[in-house]
Enzyme design. Structure first.
Site, mmCIF file in Angstrom:
data_model
loop_
_atom_site.group_PDB
_atom_site.id
_atom_site.type_symbol
_atom_site.label_atom_id
_atom_site.label_comp_id
_atom_site.label_asym_id
_atom_site.label_seq_id
_atom_site.Cartn_x
_atom_site.Cartn_y
_atom_site.Cartn_z
ATOM 1 N N HIS A 108 0.848 -1.189 0.000
ATOM 2 C CA HIS A 108 0.000 0.000 0.000
ATOM 3 C C HIS A 108 0.882 1.236 0.000
ATOM 4 O O HIS A 108 1.928 1.274 0.647
ATOM 5 C CB HIS A 108 -0.923 -0.009 1.232
ATOM 6 C CG HIS A 108 -2.015 1.007 1.166
ATOM 7 N ND1 HIS A 108 -1.846 2.293 1.613
ATOM 8 C CD2 HIS A 108 -3.285 0.936 0.691
ATOM 9 C CE1 HIS A 108 -2.969 2.969 1.425
ATOM 10 N NE2 HIS A 108 -3.852 2.174 0.866
ATOM 11 N N GLU A 125 -11.779 -6.838 3.703
ATOM 12 C CA GLU A 125 -11.876 -5.423 4.033
ATOM 13 C C GLU A 125 -10.683 -4.703 3.412
ATOM 14 O O GLU A 125 -9.541 -4.969 3.764
ATOM 15 C CB GLU A 125 -11.880 -5.213 5.550
ATOM 16 C CG GLU A 125 -13.092 -5.794 6.264
ATOM 17 C CD GLU A 125 -13.047 -7.317 6.363
ATOM 18 O OE1 GLU A 125 -11.923 -7.874 6.469
ATOM 19 O OE2 GLU A 125 -14.115 -7.940 6.295
ATOM 20 N N LEU A 126 -10.928 -3.777 2.503
ATOM 21 C CA LEU A 126 -9.877 -3.125 1.733
ATOM 22 C C LEU A 126 -8.839 -2.455 2.628
ATOM 23 O O LEU A 126 -9.168 -1.612 3.457
ATOM 24 C CB LEU A 126 -10.501 -2.085 0.788
ATOM 25 C CG LEU A 126 -9.544 -1.375 -0.164
ATOM 26 C CD1 LEU A 126 -8.901 -2.374 -1.117
ATOM 27 C CD2 LEU A 126 -10.282 -0.285 -0.936
ATOM 28 N N ASP A 127 -7.565 -2.851 2.438
ATOM 29 C CA ASP A 127 -6.417 -2.263 3.144
ATOM 30 C C ASP A 127 -6.535 -2.341 4.666
ATOM 31 O O ASP A 127 -6.017 -1.489 5.389
ATOM 32 C CB ASP A 127 -6.216 -0.796 2.722
ATOM 33 C CG ASP A 127 -5.897 -0.664 1.249
ATOM 34 O OD1 ASP A 127 -5.255 -1.577 0.696
ATOM 35 O OD2 ASP A 127 -6.295 0.348 0.642
ATOM 36 N N GLU A 128 -7.197 -3.370 5.161
ATOM 37 C CA GLU A 128 -7.378 -3.521 6.611
ATOM 38 C C GLU A 128 -6.714 -4.784 7.148
ATOM 39 O O GLU A 128 -6.848 -5.114 8.318
ATOM 40 C CB GLU A 128 -8.878 -3.550 6.950
ATOM 41 C CG GLU A 128 -9.629 -2.271 6.623
ATOM 42 C CD GLU A 128 -9.212 -1.104 7.486
ATOM 43 O OE1 GLU A 128 -8.715 -1.341 8.609
ATOM 44 O OE2 GLU A 128 -9.366 0.054 7.053
#
Length: 278
Positions: free
Chosen positions: A185, A219-222
């Site tokens: 990310h 869960e996006l970018d979690e």
């Protein structure tokens, strides 16, 4: 034979003694040993590298017998057995280039049988390294993900690496590959999401920029964070400066995360990771 044993279970007395005894019982000698107890979840994790002349089967039998009473998640593999990674990319090449460069130097203990992309831009680069390039630019998102899923089985893939792959994976795929997809990310999470993150950072006058490698979850970018790094910048830095600096951080952080995975140094404990660095 040089082996790595990874163990995870509820913390309780006698685990370390049982491991050392099991290694000794198969004629083994411990070279490295790292352990950690997570007090929040009462989880114990341990990574043990050892040598034995009796082979893999004898080691597996000895460790399973000696540690079975602790009901652990136990994985044993030869150190020389390299995990197989499927790399997914879009158009940006810096993370992919670094992975292939380290692979050629012998500094990244993985195999990359193929690179998959939703664009054809990186085909020449990938094939110049003797790696198969799979172009999905004409496939629908559904068909593309099904092909990736099929490749995981066909190529016996241990890890999927999203090396600046600008597509969101479905919940079903993320759950099927839980703990086996690593993403890079463009910020020190939590951070700027969406389009042009470095332009957003510039507009907000940030003083540090960074990158985060994490496991992918629905869960996006979690997902659980594996590695992070930051670099200080100033008011004089342009968006282009931030992009250039960001690329350098991204490639380094992703490569470290992939290397740690390849060496069985990462344990997922709840929503976070325990990473044993060498």
């Amino acid at each position: 034979m040089d082996l790595i044993a990874s163990l995870q279970c509820a913390d309780q007395p006698g685990i370390v003694h049982a491991m050392t005894s099991a290694v000794l019982n198969c004629g083994g000698n411990i070279i490295e040993n790292q352990q950690f107890r997570d007090t929040t979840t009462n989880t114990f994790v341990m990574r043990t590298r050892f040598e034995t002349s009796q082979g893999l089967a004898a080691a597996q039998s000895s460790l399973n017998d000696g540690l079975g009473k602790f009901a652990p998640a136990l994985h044993i593999r030869p150190t020389a057995q390299k995990p197989r990674a499927l790399v997914l990319v879009t158009k940006e090449s810096h993370c992919l280039r670094d992975l292939m460069y380290l692979l050629e130097l012998g500094e990244l203990p993985i195999e990359i049988p193929a690179v998959v992309s939703n664009h054809s831009d990186l085909k020449v680069l990938v094939e110049s390294h003797g790696i198969k390039f799979i172009d999905q630019s004409k496939l629908s998102k559904t068909d593309a993900e099904k092909q990736v899923s099929d490749l995981v089985k066909e190529l016996e893939i241990d890890l999927v690496v999203l090396a600046r792959y600008m597509q969101i994976l479905t919940k079903n795929f993320c759950e099927q590959m839980s703990g086996r997809i690593i993403n890079i990310h463009h910020s020190f999470l939590p951070g700027f999401k969406g389009a042009k993150p470095y332009h957003q950072a510039h507009a907000r006058g940030v003083k540090t920029i960074g990158a985060t490698a994490h496991f992918v979850t629905p869960e996006l970018d979690e997902g659980p964070i594996i590695d992070q790094d930051v670099v200080h910048v100033t008011h004089a830095s342009t968006p282009e400066d931030l992009i250039s600096t960001g690329r350098d951080i991204e490639r380094r952080v992703l490569s470290r995360a992939v290397r740690d995975f390849a060496q069985d140094r990462i344990f997922i404990v709840g929503d976070r990771t325990v990473v044993f660095h060498n």
